[in-house]
Design a protein around this motif. Structure first.
Motif, mmCIF file in Angstrom:
data_model
loop_
_atom_site.group_PDB
_atom_site.id
_atom_site.type_symbol
_atom_site.label_atom_id
_atom_site.label_comp_id
_atom_site.label_asym_id
_atom_site.label_seq_id
_atom_site.Cartn_x
_atom_site.Cartn_y
_atom_site.Cartn_z
ATOM 1 N N MET A 58 9.602 -8.396 12.131
ATOM 2 C CA MET A 58 8.363 -8.333 12.889
ATOM 3 C C MET A 58 7.555 -7.127 12.440
ATOM 4 O O MET A 58 8.088 -6.056 12.180
ATOM 5 N N ASP A 59 6.281 -7.309 12.383
ATOM 6 C CA ASP A 59 5.355 -6.263 11.960
ATOM 7 C C ASP A 59 4.830 -5.530 13.200
ATOM 8 O O ASP A 59 3.903 -5.985 13.849
ATOM 9 N N SER A 60 5.425 -4.390 13.526
ATOM 10 C CA SER A 60 5.053 -3.698 14.763
ATOM 11 C C SER A 60 3.659 -3.089 14.687
ATOM 12 O O SER A 60 2.937 -3.059 15.693
ATOM 13 N N LEU A 61 3.250 -2.619 13.509
ATOM 14 C CA LEU A 61 1.899 -2.067 13.367
ATOM 15 C C LEU A 61 0.852 -3.176 13.484
ATOM 16 O O LEU A 61 -0.186 -3.003 14.125
ATOM 17 N N GLY A 62 1.130 -4.328 12.908
ATOM 18 C CA GLY A 62 0.228 -5.473 13.034
ATOM 19 C C GLY A 62 0.100 -5.921 14.484
ATOM 20 O O GLY A 62 -0.988 -6.260 14.943
ATOM 21 N N ASP A 63 1.211 -5.896 15.220
ATOM 22 C CA ASP A 63 1.189 -6.240 16.632
ATOM 23 C C ASP A 63 0.349 -5.231 17.419
ATOM 24 O O ASP A 63 -0.435 -5.611 18.281
ATOM 25 N N PRO A 78 3.231 -6.234 5.369
ATOM 26 C CA PRO A 78 4.605 -6.210 4.857
ATOM 27 C C PRO A 78 4.788 -7.045 3.592
ATOM 28 O O PRO A 78 5.604 -6.727 2.737
ATOM 29 N N GLY A 79 4.009 -8.109 3.447
ATOM 30 C CA GLY A 79 4.116 -8.958 2.262
ATOM 31 C C GLY A 79 3.365 -8.427 1.058
ATOM 32 O O GLY A 79 3.668 -8.784 -0.076
ATOM 33 N N LEU A 80 2.365 -7.576 1.283
ATOM 34 C CA LEU A 80 1.561 -7.039 0.195
ATOM 35 C C LEU A 80 1.104 -5.627 0.555
ATOM 36 O O LEU A 80 0.130 -5.440 1.281
ATOM 37 N N ARG A 81 1.831 -4.659 0.066
ATOM 38 C CA ARG A 81 1.513 -3.263 0.346
ATOM 39 C C ARG A 81 0.360 -2.816 -0.544
ATOM 40 O O ARG A 81 0.303 -3.161 -1.725
ATOM 41 N N ARG A 82 -0.571 -2.049 0.031
ATOM 42 C CA ARG A 82 -1.736 -1.543 -0.701
ATOM 43 C C ARG A 82 -1.650 -0.022 -0.792
ATOM 44 O O ARG A 82 -1.698 0.666 0.218
ATOM 45 N N TYR A 83 -1.522 0.478 -1.995
ATOM 46 C CA TYR A 83 -1.450 1.916 -2.224
ATOM 47 C C TYR A 83 -2.662 2.357 -3.029
ATOM 48 O O TYR A 83 -3.242 1.577 -3.784
ATOM 49 N N CYS A 84 -3.038 3.625 -2.883
ATOM 50 C CA CYS A 84 -4.137 4.152 -3.676
ATOM 51 C C CYS A 84 -3.873 5.625 -3.964
ATOM 52 O O CYS A 84 -3.199 6.307 -3.199
#
Length: 129
Positions: A1-6, A80-86
């Protein structure tokens, strides 16, 4: 479960329903994000309750004259399926500086402006405006 998305979905739904108060399960990341949203003026107040599993109570901010929320859009960037870094030089601007991006960096969770100032990059969690 994605707690931040929730967490973000609960805020988005409460704003859409014009609710004043919101209650979410607590975590260290959510506490830091709540503090940032309060400091930047997107929420009116917050309270951490640590008994039991712990909860965060958030009072959402609305304009008294036209009843519009301070948060017009809150959008998840890294999932969670696609992390975005910069990198420090690639941090995006949200609405030409009118909004903020929240990043998870090696120096903690911070806004895009603070990350540019500290010259650190990281994972772009979400944007708010």
């Amino acid at each position: 479960m994605d707690s931040l998305g929730d967490f973000l979905t609960r805020i988005r739904n409460s704003v859409g329903a014009n609710q004043r108060l919101l209650e979410v399960p607590s975590s260290r990341t959510k506490k830091e994000i709540t503090k940032l949203l309060f400091d930047k003026g997107y929420i009116q107040n917050y309270k951490f309750e640590d008994e039991g599993f712990g909860k965060i109570k958030i009072a959402l901010k609305y304009n008294p004259s036209n009843k519009k929320s301070a948060i017009t859009e809150i959008k998840r960037v890294s999932t969670p399926g696609l992390r975005r870094y910069c990198g420090a030089d690639e941090i995006p601007r949200v609405l030409n500086g009118l909004g903020i991006a929240i990043l998870s960096t090696s120096k903690g969770i911070m806004t895009d402006k603070e990350a540019r100032k500290e010259h650190v990059g990281g994972e772009i969690l979400f944007t708010v405006h």
